[in-house]
Design a protein around this motif. Sequence first.
Motif, mmCIF file in Angstrom:
data_model
loop_
_atom_site.group_PDB
_atom_site.id
_atom_site.type_symbol
_atom_site.label_atom_id
_atom_site.label_comp_id
_atom_site.label_asym_id
_atom_site.label_seq_id
_atom_site.Cartn_x
_atom_site.Cartn_y
_atom_site.Cartn_z
ATOM 1 N N CYS A 1 12.290 0.697 -34.508
ATOM 2 C CA CYS A 1 13.486 0.760 -33.679
ATOM 3 C C CYS A 1 13.170 1.122 -32.236
ATOM 4 O O CYS A 1 13.950 0.794 -31.337
ATOM 5 N N SER A 2 12.032 1.760 -31.972
ATOM 6 C CA SER A 2 11.682 2.073 -30.584
ATOM 7 C C SER A 2 11.443 0.808 -29.771
ATOM 8 O O SER A 2 11.604 0.812 -28.548
ATOM 9 N N ASN A 3 11.074 -0.310 -30.433
ATOM 10 C CA ASN A 3 10.927 -1.580 -29.712
ATOM 11 C C ASN A 3 12.231 -1.992 -29.044
ATOM 12 O O ASN A 3 12.228 -2.723 -28.056
ATOM 13 N N MET A 4 13.362 -1.525 -29.604
ATOM 14 C CA MET A 4 14.667 -1.911 -29.078
ATOM 15 C C MET A 4 15.262 -0.856 -28.157
ATOM 16 O O MET A 4 16.338 -1.063 -27.607
ATOM 17 N N CYS A 5 14.595 0.294 -28.010
ATOM 18 C CA CYS A 5 15.187 1.337 -27.164
ATOM 19 C C CYS A 5 14.189 1.864 -26.140
ATOM 20 O O CYS A 5 14.193 1.447 -24.990
ATOM 21 N N HIS A 6 13.280 2.780 -26.536
ATOM 22 C CA HIS A 6 12.438 3.453 -25.546
ATOM 23 C C HIS A 6 11.030 2.880 -25.415
ATOM 24 O O HIS A 6 10.149 3.537 -24.871
ATOM 25 N N GLU A 7 10.804 1.665 -25.904
ATOM 26 C CA GLU A 7 9.491 1.046 -25.706
ATOM 27 C C GLU A 7 9.176 0.930 -24.216
ATOM 28 O O GLU A 7 8.034 1.125 -23.782
ATOM 29 N N SER A 8 10.202 0.634 -23.428
ATOM 30 C CA SER A 8 10.004 0.537 -21.978
ATOM 31 C C SER A 8 9.563 1.875 -21.399
ATOM 32 O O SER A 8 8.721 1.923 -20.485
ATOM 33 N N SER A 9 10.114 2.965 -21.917
ATOM 34 C CA SER A 9 9.698 4.293 -21.455
ATOM 35 C C SER A 9 8.238 4.531 -21.765
ATOM 36 O O SER A 9 7.474 5.018 -20.918
ATOM 37 N N GLY A 10 7.839 4.196 -22.992
ATOM 38 C CA GLY A 10 6.454 4.404 -23.385
ATOM 39 C C GLY A 10 5.477 3.636 -22.510
ATOM 40 O O GLY A 10 4.449 4.172 -22.080
ATOM 41 N N VAL A 11 5.815 2.377 -22.210
ATOM 42 C CA VAL A 11 4.932 1.559 -21.370
ATOM 43 C C VAL A 11 4.872 2.131 -19.954
ATOM 44 O O VAL A 11 3.790 2.322 -19.383
ATOM 45 N N ALA A 12 6.026 2.437 -19.368
ATOM 46 C CA ALA A 12 6.069 2.917 -17.984
ATOM 47 C C ALA A 12 5.360 4.258 -17.835
ATOM 48 O O ALA A 12 4.599 4.467 -16.878
ATOM 49 N N LEU A 13 5.592 5.166 -18.754
ATOM 50 C CA LEU A 13 4.980 6.491 -18.665
ATOM 51 C C LEU A 13 3.476 6.427 -18.927
ATOM 52 O O LEU A 13 2.701 7.161 -18.303
ATOM 53 N N THR A 14 3.057 5.568 -19.837
ATOM 54 C CA THR A 14 1.620 5.414 -20.085
ATOM 55 C C THR A 14 0.927 4.858 -18.853
ATOM 56 O O THR A 14 -0.163 5.312 -18.478
ATOM 57 N N GLU A 15 1.554 3.881 -18.194
ATOM 58 C CA GLU A 15 0.947 3.286 -17.001
ATOM 59 C C GLU A 15 0.848 4.275 -15.848
ATOM 60 O O GLU A 15 -0.114 4.251 -15.075
ATOM 61 N N VAL B 1 10.646 -1.400 -17.250
ATOM 62 C CA VAL B 1 9.401 -0.673 -17.019
ATOM 63 C C VAL B 1 9.288 -0.302 -15.536
ATOM 64 O O VAL B 1 8.971 0.852 -15.196
ATOM 65 N N GLU B 2 9.581 -1.249 -14.656
ATOM 66 C CA GLU B 2 9.505 -0.963 -13.231
ATOM 67 C C GLU B 2 10.590 0.022 -12.794
ATOM 68 O O GLU B 2 10.367 0.859 -11.910
ATOM 69 N N THR B 3 11.760 -0.047 -13.408
ATOM 70 C CA THR B 3 12.830 0.900 -13.069
ATOM 71 C C THR B 3 12.398 2.332 -13.373
ATOM 72 O O THR B 3 12.572 3.244 -12.550
ATOM 73 N N ILE B 4 11.837 2.545 -14.543
ATOM 74 C CA ILE B 4 11.384 3.886 -14.921
ATOM 75 C C ILE B 4 10.235 4.327 -14.015
ATOM 76 O O ILE B 4 10.162 5.492 -13.591
ATOM 77 N N ARG B 5 9.340 3.415 -13.689
ATOM 78 C CA ARG B 5 8.236 3.765 -12.790
ATOM 79 C C ARG B 5 8.753 4.206 -11.416
ATOM 80 O O ARG B 5 8.163 5.067 -10.772
ATOM 81 N N GLU B 6 9.869 3.627 -10.970
ATOM 82 C CA GLU B 6 10.422 4.018 -9.669
ATOM 83 C C GLU B 6 10.933 5.462 -9.705
ATOM 84 O O GLU B 6 10.765 6.219 -8.742
ATOM 85 N N TYR B 7 11.543 5.848 -10.818
ATOM 86 C CA TYR B 7 11.964 7.250 -10.963
ATOM 87 C C TYR B 7 10.749 8.177 -11.041
ATOM 88 O O TYR B 7 10.780 9.294 -10.514
ATOM 89 N N GLU C 1 9.947 -7.023 -19.342
ATOM 90 C CA GLU C 1 8.548 -7.384 -19.127
ATOM 91 C C GLU C 1 7.644 -6.252 -19.612
ATOM 92 O O GLU C 1 7.870 -5.087 -19.320
ATOM 93 N N ARG C 2 6.653 -6.596 -20.393
ATOM 94 C CA ARG C 2 5.597 -5.718 -20.917
ATOM 95 C C ARG C 2 6.052 -4.818 -22.071
ATOM 96 O O ARG C 2 5.210 -4.256 -22.758
ATOM 97 N N SER C 3 7.342 -4.675 -22.307
ATOM 98 C CA SER C 3 7.777 -3.857 -23.446
ATOM 99 C C SER C 3 8.560 -4.647 -24.483
ATOM 100 O O SER C 3 8.735 -4.190 -25.610
ATOM 101 N N ASN C 4 9.034 -5.850 -24.111
ATOM 102 C CA ASN C 4 9.784 -6.729 -25.022
ATOM 103 C C ASN C 4 11.094 -6.117 -25.525
ATOM 104 O O ASN C 4 11.609 -6.519 -26.568
ATOM 105 N N THR C 5 11.638 -5.146 -24.815
ATOM 106 C CA THR C 5 12.921 -4.567 -25.200
ATOM 107 C C THR C 5 14.054 -5.507 -24.787
ATOM 108 O O THR C 5 14.089 -5.968 -23.651
#
Length: 776
Positions: free
Chosen positions: A196-210, A388-394, A748-752
């Motif tokens: 279920c994280s693929n549909m919600c916070h996968e983008s967070s995981g990718v952005a924070l890892t990067e 992913v880019e939105t979270i990276r901006e924060y 992009e990059r998280s497939n959410t």
Amino acid sequence: MENKFNRKVNHRGPTEFRDLEFKDPITHAAGKLAIKETLKHTFKEMGVVDSMRGLFTINQQDGFDCPSCAWPDPEKPSKIGEYCENGAKALADEATHSHIDAEFFKKYSIEELSELTDFQLNKFGRLVEPLVLREGKIHYEAISWQDAFDLIAKELHSLDSPNEAVFYTSGRSSNEAAFLYGMFVRAYGTNNMPDCSNMCHESSGVALTETLGIGKGSTKLEDFYDAEVIIIAGQNPGTNHPRMLTALEKCKENGGYIIAINPLEETGLVNFKNPKNLKGLVGSGEDIADLHLAVNINQDIPLVKLILKRLAEKDALDETVFDHQFLSEYTQGYSELITDLKSFNEDELLSMTGVSDEKINQAVEILAKKSKIIVCWAMGLTQHKNSVETIREYVNLLLLKGAIGKPNAGTCPVRGHSNVQGDRSVGIMHFVDEEFNERIRKYMGFEPPNEKGIDVVESMEAMHTGKARVFIALGGNFLMAASDTDYTAEALNNCQMTVQISTKLNRSHLVTGKTALILPTFGRSEKDEKNGNARFLTMESSMGRIRQSKGIFKPASSNIMSEPEIIGNLGHTFFKGNHPVAWQAMGEDYELIRQKIDLVAKGFEKTSEQSKGFGYYLPNNTRHRDFSMLPNGKAQISLNKLPDHKLQQDELMLMTIRSHDQFNTTIYGMDDRYRGVYNERRVIFMNQSDMAQRNLKKFEIVNLTSTYDGKKRTAYKFKVLPYKIPPGNVAAYFPETNPLVPYNHFAERSNTPISKSVKIRIEKEKSRTSGQDNEL
């Protein structure tokens, strides 16, 4: 829809309207009304005695973990009760005294049940015996546990490749169940583990890892109390994480500022009446948000860029706005960012945001003088093409302020389901982690697959095209949770077998493969015993703390089985007892599982002992400003593009939202009192100027359409509601609007899936006289 098995199943549910009432939104969250609603729900479902026992045990240090959201528990839980209204509803939902068995399914076919709403399906009660829907049949019937395991094992053995099977995981699973499930999937030979994280916070995981080197947040609960500024972006804590309001209240009492960034002004961030204190019960409550920035949907990047641009101008005058010592020692990319910011036109950024210049300047003034800053976010940031880019901006904002790796500051992705983060920590992931695989070889004794598996979006496509033929779900409601409902239903119908490990009936039990199984399992609140010995499970909170969970109620039936036991028995049956992993023994003795978790999963140590009481935190490099795993050993300041949706003149931007009587896809009731909506869900919130432009009246019935790649999708019959939302933006509840979300458009990059920024048009219902569509 008639599927390939000649079953006439309504995969969307009915579209008939109820008696809609629409009132002014309530001006405060929680308070006496929340107490009333809590007791009404729990007493009705569980009775008075069980309700009080459960409510005084949930989230206590010797009790069970809330089956709702992942908000962490304080070190010293309140004895009055450490739960919120939605947590109480979740408890009542799983501990209900209503049960359904094979006799129920003799009476009702899946075709008949599919004509009911998701709310009605959920209300039937707990599933209490294993069931099978055989090929060509429309009624589930009873099946023994061993026959069920034999049937699944036979189907899995029949596949040409292990990659023809998909193993989905919901966040409701424990660490023990998720670990054993992940090991079975790998031992079977695939990494096809969407969750279920693929549909919600996968983008967070990718952005924070990067940017920071770990896919988790950096804050602890106690950091909130003395934070100077808390930014809440794309999140509605009053409905989705109500216990968070207590932490925000403490921050306000200690002089902190709260900035809300969201298209809608949500009640929980307007005023909070804490039912645990006198001010909340009889007083005026606590005003929460000091500043609300009503940003246009998915325009956070231009908003943050404009704030950073103005902060940089202030910093250039005296260099006290940004933390230059931190930037020099711990980050890279600062000068590139400053140069990039200068390339953007302030008027263009301001126009994109939809926020007034005055309010943005207020945010700048607050942030310029503060350094203990926390940024919280949820689906409002994670479900866009550029999430992913939105979270990276924060993250850029936090890095410039030095607000990472120190008390009362940092990142806080607020997770939805209560153990979705734990699932990933113990190994539910579709990608390959070679270090993790090496520990599997060493401590589990088998060779794991080294080929990347598929996530939720890729699983939908694999089932739809026939590349995957078996779907097994450890919890959840895949059909209603995934995007593009019609496409997802067709994908599930293409399977030879679908298996659901569940507590309650949902639409995914009705839209199935050729053969379908329902395997009923324990709820969090139920006492888990084997041979007279009590067993416990562990969960991970949204902030990375591992704690025990022990149920107290008698199980709903003697013929249900715990998740670890289901997995253990399936592993034992599939491998016929001939495998390095002692599947059946581990399924029965959770201590054996935890011993393996401590050896295989990163950061776990002495879990059985350390998870007692307060529990223990998993390692988090960001909290210690350790960025050694990143390029040059530095946190990464990033350059992020502006969004470009290319909206047509007649299109609006839709964001999907939850109602207050809802948790994920589970519908507890038909009201959303915080927004003033009662007894109906098929509504669309619109700005009155957008209504006037389209000649729409209050309560007028419309269809919603989206067109991507030349394909038009339609969600039928919604009533228009005038609402305080920025022009050009609309909102409506999911899962009713999921049919509009294209399966092949995702972050992009998280497939959410892009569920929070869907381009739609509004169409009036067909004219009764002409029969023609009037597209607006």
